[in-house]
Scaffold this motif. Structure first.
Motif, short mmCIF file in Angstrom:
data_model
loop_
_atom_site.label_atom_id
_atom_site.label_comp_id
_atom_site.label_asym_id
_atom_site.label_seq_id
_atom_site.Cartn_x
_atom_site.Cartn_y
_atom_site.Cartn_z
N VAL A 1 41.01 -18.44 13.47
CA VAL A 1 40.49 -17.28 12.75
C VAL A 1 38.99 -17.44 12.57
CG1 VAL A 1 40.59 -15.92 10.64
CG2 VAL A 1 42.68 -16.99 11.53
N SER A 2 38.25 -16.38 12.87
CA SER A 2 36.81 -16.37 12.63
C SER A 2 36.49 -15.28 11.62
CB SER A 2 36.04 -16.12 13.93
OG SER A 2 34.68 -15.79 13.66
N PRO A 3 36.17 -15.63 10.38
CA PRO A 3 35.81 -14.59 9.40
C PRO A 3 34.69 -13.68 9.89
CG PRO A 3 36.12 -16.71 8.31
CD PRO A 3 36.16 -16.98 9.78
N ARG A 4 33.71 -14.24 10.58
CA ARG A 4 32.60 -13.43 11.09
C ARG A 4 33.09 -12.38 12.08
NH1 ARG A 4 27.23 -15.77 14.24
NH2 ARG A 4 26.27 -13.74 14.66
N ASP A 5 33.95 -12.80 13.00
CA ASP A 5 34.47 -11.86 13.99
C ASP A 5 35.35 -10.80 13.33
OD1 ASP A 5 33.16 -13.28 15.93
OD2 ASP A 5 34.94 -14.32 16.68
N LEU A 6 36.14 -11.20 12.35
CA LEU A 6 37.00 -10.24 11.65
C LEU A 6 36.17 -9.22 10.87
CD1 LEU A 6 39.97 -12.41 10.31
CD2 LEU A 6 40.03 -10.65 12.08
N LEU A 7 35.12 -9.68 10.22
CA LEU A 7 34.26 -8.75 9.47
C LEU A 7 33.59 -7.76 10.42
CD1 LEU A 7 32.60 -11.15 6.87
CD2 LEU A 7 34.15 -9.24 6.38
N GLY A 8 33.20 -8.25 11.59
CA GLY A 8 32.60 -7.36 12.58
C GLY A 8 33.56 -6.28 13.04
N LEU A 9 34.83 -6.67 13.26
CA LEU A 9 35.85 -5.69 13.64
C LEU A 9 36.09 -4.68 12.52
CD1 LEU A 9 38.65 -7.77 15.42
CD2 LEU A 9 37.29 -5.93 16.41
N ALA A 10 36.20 -5.20 11.29
CA ALA A 10 36.50 -4.33 10.15
C ALA A 10 35.39 -3.33 9.88
CB ALA A 10 36.76 -5.17 8.91
N ALA A 11 34.16 -3.69 10.20
CA ALA A 11 33.02 -2.82 9.92
C ALA A 11 32.81 -1.75 10.98
CB ALA A 11 31.76 -3.66 9.77
N TYR A 12 33.52 -1.86 12.08
CA TYR A 12 33.30 -0.93 13.19
C TYR A 12 34.30 0.22 13.13
CZ TYR A 12 32.43 0.59 18.02
OH TYR A 12 32.12 1.31 19.14
N PRO A 13 33.85 1.46 13.04
CA PRO A 13 34.78 2.59 12.92
C PRO A 13 35.79 2.68 14.06
CG PRO A 13 32.52 3.31 12.48
CD PRO A 13 32.43 1.91 13.00
N GLY A 14 35.39 2.28 15.26
CA GLY A 14 36.30 2.35 16.39
C GLY A 14 37.54 1.50 16.22
N SER A 15 37.42 0.39 15.49
CA SER A 15 38.57 -0.50 15.27
C SER A 15 39.68 0.23 14.50
CB SER A 15 38.14 -1.74 14.49
OG SER A 15 37.13 -2.44 15.17
N TRP A 16 39.29 0.96 13.46
CA TRP A 16 40.29 1.66 12.64
C TRP A 16 40.89 2.84 13.41
CZ3 TRP A 16 41.81 -0.98 8.64
CH2 TRP A 16 40.93 -1.91 8.09
N ARG A 17 40.09 3.51 14.20
CA ARG A 17 40.62 4.61 15.00
C ARG A 17 41.59 4.10 16.06
NH1 ARG A 17 34.52 6.86 14.85
NH2 ARG A 17 34.72 8.08 12.93
N MET A 18 41.27 2.95 16.66
CA MET A 18 42.19 2.35 17.61
C MET A 18 43.49 1.94 16.92
SD MET A 18 41.77 -1.26 19.72
CE MET A 18 41.87 -2.20 18.17
N ALA A 19 43.38 1.35 15.74
CA ALA A 19 44.57 0.90 15.01
C ALA A 19 45.49 2.06 14.67
CB ALA A 19 44.15 0.15 13.74
N ARG A 20 44.92 3.19 14.25
CA ARG A 20 45.75 4.35 13.91
C ARG A 20 46.51 4.86 15.13
NH1 ARG A 20 41.37 5.77 10.42
NH2 ARG A 20 40.42 7.10 12.02
N ARG A 21 45.92 4.77 16.30
CA ARG A 21 46.59 5.27 17.50
C ARG A 21 47.67 4.32 18.02
NH1 ARG A 21 41.21 6.92 21.04
NH2 ARG A 21 40.40 8.49 19.60
N HIS A 22 47.42 3.02 17.87
CA HIS A 22 48.25 2.06 18.61
C HIS A 22 48.97 1.05 17.72
CE1 HIS A 22 46.39 3.75 22.12
NE2 HIS A 22 45.19 3.28 21.83
N TRP A 23 49.11 1.32 16.42
CA TRP A 23 49.67 0.30 15.54
C TRP A 23 51.11 -0.06 15.88
CZ3 TRP A 23 53.92 1.08 12.42
CH2 TRP A 23 54.30 2.42 12.19
#
Length: 399
Positions: free
Chosen positions: A286-308
């Motif tokens: 686990v990389s907290p830095r990488d996870l924070l980068g993912l969480a801060a990017y709007p595309g990550s949440w839009r991808m998650a809603r489509r493909h969860w």
């Protein structure tokens, strides 16, 4: 004195192929590769399945389609010339349900447009002749699909670079890129190297390195871990060639498949789970830095809603061998959880746009003296020598 110095960030197969292409194309040019690891091909190249794709899947006219088909011929010739492994063992793309036949037909038409050699439709009886232990109601057979050893090819590319007078600089993590009069300065901590032009082939770190070069923030890299099982040695006889499912066109992943390797082993996989670190080859990394980068990017949440829903299914396979092998058993029914052991894993650098779209095609940007490869997923290894030609065309074209 060298006529020009060109730097390449990244000693994976694409970066090394590019460095080699420039060294061969421009005698007198000094090529310097910057690599943060102590060996070449430590990430995507070193965890590759070894498949040489024939060009079946890719949108006609896309960079993927054009460069894959060109890349196969270049790679085959290179392996033959250097006596590197290259075995055309063939591939079955298998439909196991009637509702997959339409998608299989679409795939056949796409492959024909891509000029995939010797591809044909086969019946259930013909499938049995090719793969006696495989299931399915119909399939596409690609006899020219091959397997190879990509890390060995990458090492040979590195050798070509150094023998041409270039340098593969290991242990040089790039921390700064600055455009200066007449060139580009590449920094690693306190060390500085000036080059005339710079090419970024940073794979899993491609967006981070491109940001250093002021190439913009998008697309972002989302790391997907692909985990493999290995057939036990007494079960490898059940698989002769590559056995693949008909892919779901909504995703850039090909699904769980059977892959013989040049060492005689047979892999089953991969799944595709969101990795919790850019270099997260294990579930616990686990990389907290990488996870924070993912969480801060709007595309990550839009991808998650489509493909969860798909994500939940893939994680079940990551946690349970029985669940993992349930899908695989649809294609080779004689194989179950007791016939495999856990194998290795790779991490795919999947580019993601702000709107949540998974980027499918290769993306290569140029900003002044800097050329950035922003997305180069599979079949990048297959196409590496053709990608190198394409990058060299772009990077060496003077403004």
């Amino acid at each position: 004195m060298a006529d020009e110095t060109i730097g390449v960030v990244g000693a994976g197969i694409v970066g090394l192929a590019t460095a080699r292409e420039i060294a061969l194309r421009r005698p007198g040019t000094r090529v310097v590769v910057f690599e943060k690891e102590q060996r070449v091909s430590q990430h995507q190249t070193g965890h590759n399945s070894g498949v040489v794709h024939a060009g079946i899947y890719y949108t006609p006219g896309s960079l993927k389609a054009d460069l894959c088909v060109r890349g196969v011929s270049l790679l085959r010739e290179y392996c033959q010339d250097r006596e590197l492994p290259y075995r055309e063992i063939g591939k079955l793309v298998t439909a196991v349900r009637p509702d997959e036949l339409g998608r299989m037909e679409d795939l056949y038409e796409r492959a024909k447009n891509n000029h995939v050699p010797d591809l044909r439709k086969v019946s259930q009886d013909e499938m049995r002749e090719l793969e006696p232990h495989a299931a399915g109601i119909a399939a596409l057979h690609s006899p020219r699909t091959a397997i190879t050893d990509y890390p060995a090819i990458a090492r040979e590319f590195a050798k070509d670079v150094t023998e041409s007078g270039g340098e593969v600089g290991l242990g040089f993590p790039v921390t700064g890129i600055t455009t200066v009069p007449g060139g580009v300065e590449v920094a690693s901590g306190q060390d500085r190297v000036k080059v005339d032009r710079l090419i970024l082939c940073a794979g899993l770190q491609s967006d981070s390195v491109a940001k250093l070069a002021q190439d913009g923030r998008e697309p972002r890299i989302v790391p997907f871990r692909g985990e493999y099982m290995l057939l036990k040695p007494d079960r490898t006889h059940l698989v002769r060639g590559l056995i693949y499912p008909v892919p779901d066109p909504r995703y850039p992943f090909l699904g769980v498949h059977f892959t013989p390797r040049v060492d005689g082993s047979v892999e089953v996989g991969p799944n595709a789970v969101l990795a919790l670190a850019r270099e997260g080859y294990t579930l616990g990394r686990v990389s907290p830095r990488d996870l924070l980068g993912l969480a801060a990017y709007p595309g990550s949440w839009r991808m998650a809603r489509r493909h969860w829903r798909t994500g939940v299914k893939e994680y079940r396979g990551a946690l349970s061998t029985k669940a993992f092998m349930k899908d695989a058993g649809r294609y080779v029914p004689g194989v179950g959880a007791g016939d495999v052991v856990r194998g290795g894993a790779g991490v795919r650098a999947q580019a993601l746009d702000r709107d949540g779209t998974l980027v499918d095609d290769f993306r290569i940007h140029r900003v002044g003296r800097i050329t950035a490869v922003r997305n180069a997923p599979s079949p990048a290894a297959t196409a590496s020598m053709a990608i190198a030609e394409h990058i060299a065309d772009a990077a060496l074209d003077r403004e």
